[in-house]
Design a protein around this motif. Structure first.
Motif, PDB file in Angstrom:
ATOM      1  N   TRP A  78       1.258  -3.408  -2.891  1.00  0.00           N
ATOM      2  CA  TRP A  78       0.059  -3.323  -1.595  1.00  0.00           C
ATOM      3  C   TRP A  78      -0.550  -4.507  -1.885  1.00  0.00           C
ATOM      4  O   TRP A  78      -1.988  -4.212  -1.706  1.00  0.00           O
ATOM      5  CB  TRP A  78      -0.536  -2.191  -2.155  1.00  0.00           C
ATOM      6  N   PRO A  79       0.016  -5.824  -1.378  1.00  0.00           N
ATOM      7  CA  PRO A  79      -1.327  -7.054  -1.462  1.00  0.00           C
ATOM      8  C   PRO A  79      -1.343  -7.297  -0.284  1.00  0.00           C
ATOM      9  O   PRO A  79      -1.679  -6.226   0.655  1.00  0.00           O
ATOM     10  CB  PRO A  79      -0.315  -8.016  -1.404  1.00  0.00           C
ATOM     11  N   GLY A  80      -3.604  -7.612  -0.852  1.00  0.00           N
ATOM     12  CA  GLY A  80      -4.044  -7.092   0.357  1.00  0.00           C
ATOM     13  C   GLY A  80      -4.601  -5.528   0.778  1.00  0.00           C
ATOM     14  O   GLY A  80      -5.668  -5.672   1.251  1.00  0.00           O
TER      15      GLY A  80
ATOM     16  N   LYS B 143      -1.720  -5.856 -12.055  1.00  0.00           N
ATOM     17  CA  LYS B 143      -1.212  -7.045 -11.508  1.00  0.00           C
ATOM     18  C   LYS B 143      -0.300  -6.347 -10.289  1.00  0.00           C
ATOM     19  O   LYS B 143       0.537  -6.176  -9.740  1.00  0.00           O
ATOM     20  CB  LYS B 143      -0.939  -8.248 -12.115  1.00  0.00           C
TER      21      LYS B 143
ATOM     22  N   SER C 257      -7.527  -7.189  -2.225  1.00  0.00           N
ATOM     23  CA  SER C 257      -8.359  -7.816  -1.726  1.00  0.00           C
ATOM     24  C   SER C 257      -9.596  -7.991  -1.562  1.00  0.00           C
ATOM     25  O   SER C 257     -10.523  -9.311  -0.659  1.00  0.00           O
ATOM     26  CB  SER C 257      -8.614  -5.995  -0.033  1.00  0.00           C
TER      27      SER C 257
ATOM     28  N   ASP D 137      -5.486 -13.535  -5.741  1.00  0.00           N
ATOM     29  CA  ASP D 137      -4.458 -14.405  -5.276  1.00  0.00           C
ATOM     30  C   ASP D 137      -3.159 -13.762  -5.633  1.00  0.00           C
ATOM     31  O   ASP D 137      -1.906 -13.892  -5.249  1.00  0.00           O
ATOM     32  CB  ASP D 137      -4.000 -15.991  -6.265  1.00  0.00           C
TER      33      ASP D 137
ATOM     34  N   LEU E  31      -0.965  -4.246  -7.369  1.00  0.00           N
ATOM     35  CA  LEU E  31      -1.964  -4.704  -6.431  1.00  0.00           C
ATOM     36  C   LEU E  31      -0.182  -5.135  -5.650  1.00  0.00           C
ATOM     37  O   LEU E  31      -0.253  -5.603  -4.852  1.00  0.00           O
ATOM     38  CB  LEU E  31      -2.223  -6.079  -6.737  1.00  0.00           C
ATOM     39  N   GLY E  32       0.656  -5.950  -6.499  1.00  0.00           N
ATOM     40  CA  GLY E  32       1.984  -6.260  -5.770  1.00  0.00           C
ATOM     41  C   GLY E  32       2.597  -5.755  -4.703  1.00  0.00           C
ATOM     42  O   GLY E  32       2.975  -5.804  -4.136  1.00  0.00           O
TER      43      GLY E  32
ATOM     44  N   LYS F  44       2.327   1.519  -9.653  1.00  0.00           N
ATOM     45  CA  LYS F  44       2.831   0.845  -8.353  1.00  0.00           C
ATOM     46  C   LYS F  44       2.932   2.733  -7.680  1.00  0.00           C
ATOM     47  O   LYS F  44       3.181   2.039  -6.375  1.00  0.00           O
ATOM     48  CB  LYS F  44       4.164   0.516  -8.174  1.00  0.00           C
TER      49      LYS F  44
ATOM     50  N   GLY G 142      -3.577 -10.668  -4.764  1.00  0.00           N
ATOM     51  CA  GLY G 142      -3.119  -9.625  -4.168  1.00  0.00           C
ATOM     52  C   GLY G 142      -3.928  -8.973  -4.175  1.00  0.00           C
ATOM     53  O   GLY G 142      -3.865  -7.763  -3.097  1.00  0.00           O
TER      54      GLY G 142
END
Length: 260
Positions: free
Chosen positions: A80-82, A74, A104, A100, A77-78, A46, A102
């Motif tokens: 920076w969702p998208g 995960k 893109s 789902d 991705l969590g 992260k 996160g």
């Protein structure tokens, strides 16, 4: 109208749940002791996702190199969702789960080549599930003579697909981007495959990111010149945030801002 210039695309490579930079040609299920690692981060995934988000560096990718990386992916991705794409073990069965979570877009390779043979049916299936706009096809490759052949399964297995205009045109009907690791030079910091970048500039009709061998900030301009601005560039082992000494992340961020 100004011609497009190539930009820096960030990455997060995961191996055994950690952010690492690996010499691509040494990844092997048969001989794991042969693995050559340039860098293992003390920072969690992260950290890098948040860094890229802070500087709004779009189009980055998270790659899971083998098992044991789902939680780390995960986490990234969590953060920076998208904002990040995800690749590594993506299939028709789990692609939606990663969107789902996160991502893109999802990046697919090995699933498209059962038994190392290209399956148009599988490409059509996963494209229909996630839609063309959210699918990236990874056509990472190894050089064989004067050709490049798509490599799968952590770049260990050579498939029956040659990277050329005809194959890229076919694939681009079902995806919105290409990701292309030049596996023979990945992680070596000895220079990009200029022949491949030049050819990609001639062949690709959709956004494309090249990775492999970048060792100088001026490589970004070289890729832009060789590809006519059609191919973007990922830096890995040469980058200071991954323990490298050749390229500063801050310089790439400034360069990217200047071309936006």
């Amino acid at each position: 109208m100004m011609a497009r210039k190539s930009v820096f695309r960030p990455c997060i490579d995961l191996h055994d749940g950690q952010v690492k930079q690996i010499v691509g040609g040494t990844l092997s299920d048969h001989d794991p002791k042969n693995l050559t690692t340039n860098f293992i981060s003390s920072q969690p995934p992260k950290h890098f996702a948040e860094l890229y988000k802070t500087h709004n560096l779009q189009g980055g990718h998270v790659i899971k190199l083998g098992p044991g990386n789902d939680l780390a992916a995960k986490e990234a991705l969590g953060a920076w969702p998208g904002g990040l794409q995800i690749g590594g073990g993506i299939t028709d069965a789990n692609a939606q789960e990663w969107l789902d979570a996160g991502a893109s877009k999802v990046i697919v390779t090995s699933y498209l080549f059962p038994g190392t043979k290209f399956s148009l049916e599988r490409l059509q299936r996963i494209s229909s599930i996630v839609t063309k706009d959210r699918l990236v096809v990874d056509v990472s490759c190894r050089r064989r003579g004067d050709k490049w052949l798509v490599a799968m399964n952590k770049w260990q297995d050579i498939t029956d697909m040659e990277v050329c205009k005809e194959s890229l045109d076919q694939l681009s009907q079902y995806c919105s981007e290409f990701l292309i690791h030049a596996a023979d030079v990945e992680g070596l910091c000895q220079g990009i495959d200029m022949d491949l970048v030049r050819k990609l500039g001639e062949w690709v009709a959709i956004p494309t990111t090249y990775a492999g061998g970048a060792k100088d900030i001026e490589d970004l301009q070289t890729v832009s010149d060789l590809s006519g601005g059609r191919v973007d560039l990922t830096y890995g082992s040469s980058l200071d945030i991954f323990g490298g000494t050749l390229v500063k992340f801050a310089d790439l961020v400034n360069r990217s801002k200047s071309v936006v």
